[in-house]
Design a protein around this motif. Structure first.
Motif, PDB file in Angstrom:
ATOM      1  N   MET A  93       0.837  -1.151   0.000  1.00 38.42           N
ATOM      2  CA  MET A  93       0.000   0.000   0.000  1.00 38.42           C
ATOM      3  C   MET A  93       0.902   1.241   0.000  1.00 38.42           C
ATOM      4  O   MET A  93       1.729   1.420   0.866  1.00 38.42           O
ATOM      5  N   GLN A  94       0.699   2.098  -0.999  1.00 35.66           N
ATOM      6  CA  GLN A  94       1.541   3.274  -1.149  1.00 35.66           C
ATOM      7  C   GLN A  94       0.833   4.565  -0.765  1.00 35.66           C
ATOM      8  O   GLN A  94       1.466   5.595  -0.594  1.00 35.66           O
ATOM      9  N   GLY A  95      -0.486   4.554  -0.671  1.00 39.74           N
ATOM     10  CA  GLY A  95      -1.223   5.763  -0.348  1.00 39.74           C
ATOM     11  C   GLY A  95      -1.519   6.631  -1.556  1.00 39.74           C
ATOM     12  O   GLY A  95      -2.111   7.704  -1.421  1.00 39.74           O
ATOM     13  N   ASP A  96      -1.143   6.169  -2.741  1.00 36.92           N
ATOM     14  CA  ASP A  96      -1.429   6.913  -3.960  1.00 36.92           C
ATOM     15  C   ASP A  96      -2.811   6.521  -4.455  1.00 36.92           C
ATOM     16  O   ASP A  96      -3.053   5.386  -4.834  1.00 36.92           O
ATOM     17  N   LEU A  97      -3.754   7.470  -4.425  1.00 36.27           N
ATOM     18  CA  LEU A  97      -5.122   7.184  -4.832  1.00 36.27           C
ATOM     19  C   LEU A  97      -5.351   7.370  -6.319  1.00 36.27           C
ATOM     20  O   LEU A  97      -6.450   7.153  -6.808  1.00 36.27           O
ATOM     21  N   GLY A  98      -4.337   7.781  -7.025  1.00 36.14           N
ATOM     22  CA  GLY A  98      -4.444   7.930  -8.474  1.00 36.14           C
ATOM     23  C   GLY A  98      -4.994   9.283  -8.882  1.00 36.14           C
ATOM     24  O   GLY A  98      -5.069  10.228  -8.102  1.00 36.14           O
ATOM     25  N   GLN A  99      -5.394   9.342 -10.135  1.00 37.86           N
ATOM     26  CA  GLN A  99      -5.882  10.589 -10.720  1.00 37.86           C
ATOM     27  C   GLN A  99      -7.389  10.484 -10.948  1.00 37.86           C
ATOM     28  O   GLN A  99      -7.895   9.448 -11.379  1.00 37.86           O
ATOM     29  N   GLY A 100      -8.108  11.571 -10.665  1.00 42.32           N
ATOM     30  CA  GLY A 100      -9.549  11.589 -10.848  1.00 42.32           C
ATOM     31  C   GLY A 100      -9.930  11.573 -12.323  1.00 42.32           C
ATOM     32  O   GLY A 100      -9.258  12.198 -13.152  1.00 42.32           O
ATOM     33  N   ILE A 101     -11.009  10.893 -12.646  1.00 39.87           N
ATOM     34  CA  ILE A 101     -11.444  10.785 -14.033  1.00 39.87           C
ATOM     35  C   ILE A 101     -12.035  12.099 -14.525  1.00 39.87           C
ATOM     36  O   ILE A 101     -11.731  12.567 -15.616  1.00 39.87           O
ATOM     37  N   GLN A 102     -12.861  12.707 -13.711  1.00 40.71           N
ATOM     38  CA  GLN A 102     -13.569  13.914 -14.150  1.00 40.71           C
ATOM     39  C   GLN A 102     -12.689  15.159 -14.090  1.00 40.71           C
ATOM     40  O   GLN A 102     -12.671  15.954 -15.017  1.00 40.71           O
ATOM     41  N   HIS A 103     -11.932  15.346 -13.001  1.00 42.90           N
ATOM     42  CA  HIS A 103     -11.174  16.578 -12.812  1.00 42.90           C
ATOM     43  C   HIS A 103      -9.724  16.500 -13.277  1.00 42.90           C
ATOM     44  O   HIS A 103      -9.043  17.521 -13.338  1.00 42.90           O
ATOM     45  N   LYS A 104      -9.245  15.327 -13.549  1.00 46.95           N
ATOM     46  CA  LYS A 104      -7.866  15.110 -14.047  1.00 46.95           C
ATOM     47  C   LYS A 104      -6.797  15.632 -13.099  1.00 46.95           C
ATOM     48  O   LYS A 104      -5.744  16.098 -13.528  1.00 46.95           O
ATOM     49  N   ILE A 105      -7.072  15.598 -11.780  1.00 41.92           N
ATOM     50  CA  ILE A 105      -6.058  15.935 -10.780  1.00 41.92           C
ATOM     51  C   ILE A 105      -6.019  14.801  -9.759  1.00 41.92           C
ATOM     52  O   ILE A 105      -6.890  13.930  -9.742  1.00 41.92           O
ATOM     53  N   ALA A 106      -5.006  14.824  -8.903  1.00 38.30           N
ATOM     54  CA  ALA A 106      -4.847  13.754  -7.924  1.00 38.30           C
ATOM     55  C   ALA A 106      -6.066  13.678  -6.994  1.00 38.30           C
ATOM     56  O   ALA A 106      -6.576  14.703  -6.547  1.00 38.30           O
ATOM     57  N   VAL A 107      -6.521  12.465  -6.730  1.00 37.08           N
ATOM     58  CA  VAL A 107      -7.687  12.257  -5.881  1.00 37.08           C
ATOM     59  C   VAL A 107      -7.425  12.784  -4.473  1.00 37.08           C
ATOM     60  O   VAL A 107      -8.324  13.343  -3.837  1.00 37.08           O
ATOM     61  N   SER A 108      -6.194  12.650  -3.991  1.00 38.42           N
ATOM     62  CA  SER A 108      -5.874  13.153  -2.654  1.00 38.42           C
ATOM     63  C   SER A 108      -6.060  14.670  -2.564  1.00 38.42           C
ATOM     64  O   SER A 108      -6.428  15.181  -1.512  1.00 38.42           O
ATOM     65  N   GLU A 109      -5.841  15.396  -3.670  1.00 32.77           N
ATOM     66  CA  GLU A 109      -6.071  16.845  -3.670  1.00 32.77           C
ATOM     67  C   GLU A 109      -7.563  17.175  -3.648  1.00 32.77           C
ATOM     68  O   GLU A 109      -7.963  18.229  -3.168  1.00 32.77           O
ATOM     69  N   LEU A 110      -8.392  16.282  -4.188  1.00 33.84           N
ATOM     70  CA  LEU A 110      -9.836  16.481  -4.143  1.00 33.84           C
ATOM     71  C   LEU A 110     -10.408  16.162  -2.763  1.00 33.84           C
ATOM     72  O   LEU A 110     -11.335  16.812  -2.298  1.00 33.84           O
ATOM     73  N   ILE A 111      -9.854  15.154  -2.107  1.00 37.11           N
ATOM     74  CA  ILE A 111     -10.366  14.719  -0.812  1.00 37.11           C
ATOM     75  C   ILE A 111      -9.951  15.667   0.306  1.00 37.11           C
ATOM     76  O   ILE A 111     -10.725  15.929   1.225  1.00 37.11           O
ATOM     77  N   GLY A 112      -8.756  16.199   0.245  1.00 37.03           N
ATOM     78  CA  GLY A 112      -8.193  17.016   1.320  1.00 37.03           C
ATOM     79  C   GLY A 112      -9.095  18.113   1.855  1.00 37.03           C
ATOM     80  O   GLY A 112      -9.425  18.130   3.048  1.00 37.03           O
ATOM     81  N   PRO A 113      -9.548  19.054   1.029  1.00 36.53           N
ATOM     82  CA  PRO A 113     -10.393  20.136   1.535  1.00 36.53           C
ATOM     83  C   PRO A 113     -11.744  19.641   2.071  1.00 36.53           C
ATOM     84  O   PRO A 113     -12.292  20.199   3.017  1.00 36.53           O
ATOM     85  N   ARG A 114     -12.257  18.574   1.492  1.00 37.71           N
ATOM     86  CA  ARG A 114     -13.548  18.054   1.938  1.00 37.71           C
ATOM     87  C   ARG A 114     -13.416  17.272   3.248  1.00 37.71           C
ATOM     88  O   ARG A 114     -14.364  17.190   4.030  1.00 37.71           O
TER      89      ARG A 114
END
Length: 113
Positions: free
Chosen positions: A1-22
């Motif tokens: 397990m590396q903690g890399d959630l990959g890239q979002g399909i819709q926003h084309k940015i890292a999923v961790s950057e999408l989850i962080g503020p929320r």
């Protein structure tokens, strides 16, 4: 397990950057919810234990049973209806900067962004 959630399909940015503020708002909401639950459940449990078999015991047990059996989505809709629509003391949705100027308080005790 590396903690890399990959890239979002819709926003084309890292999923961790999408989850962080929320995640911050989710933690605020969970903290307030747990605090309210403990502040309501502890006194009800004490009353039920001290007044065992009496009227206050039955009232406390009824409140506890109602709280456990009530669907959370229905309760949430009713709370929005009461506090946002009828009383107009909270916004119906969101935690933006509008909640500070247009309303007396923000949802679940959170601070505006």
């Amino acid at each position: 397990m590396q903690g890399d959630l990959g890239q979002g399909i819709q926003h084309k940015i890292a999923v961790s950057e999408l989850i962080g503020p929320r995640l911050v708002n989710s933690l605020k909401l969970a903290t307030v919810a747990i605090t309210l639950a403990v502040c309501l459940a502890l006194p009800l449990g004490v009353v039920a234990a001290v007044q065992r078999g009496r009227l206050w015991d039955r009232i406390a047990m009824g409140i506890g049973l109602g709280g456990q059996s009530m669907p959370s989505f229905w309760l949430a809709l009713m709370l929005v209806l009461v506090f946002a629509v009828w009383l107009r003391v909270l916004p119906a949705a969101g935690m933006g900067s509008r909640c500070q100027s247009a309303h007396r308080s923000c949802p679940a005790g959170g601070q505006p962004d």
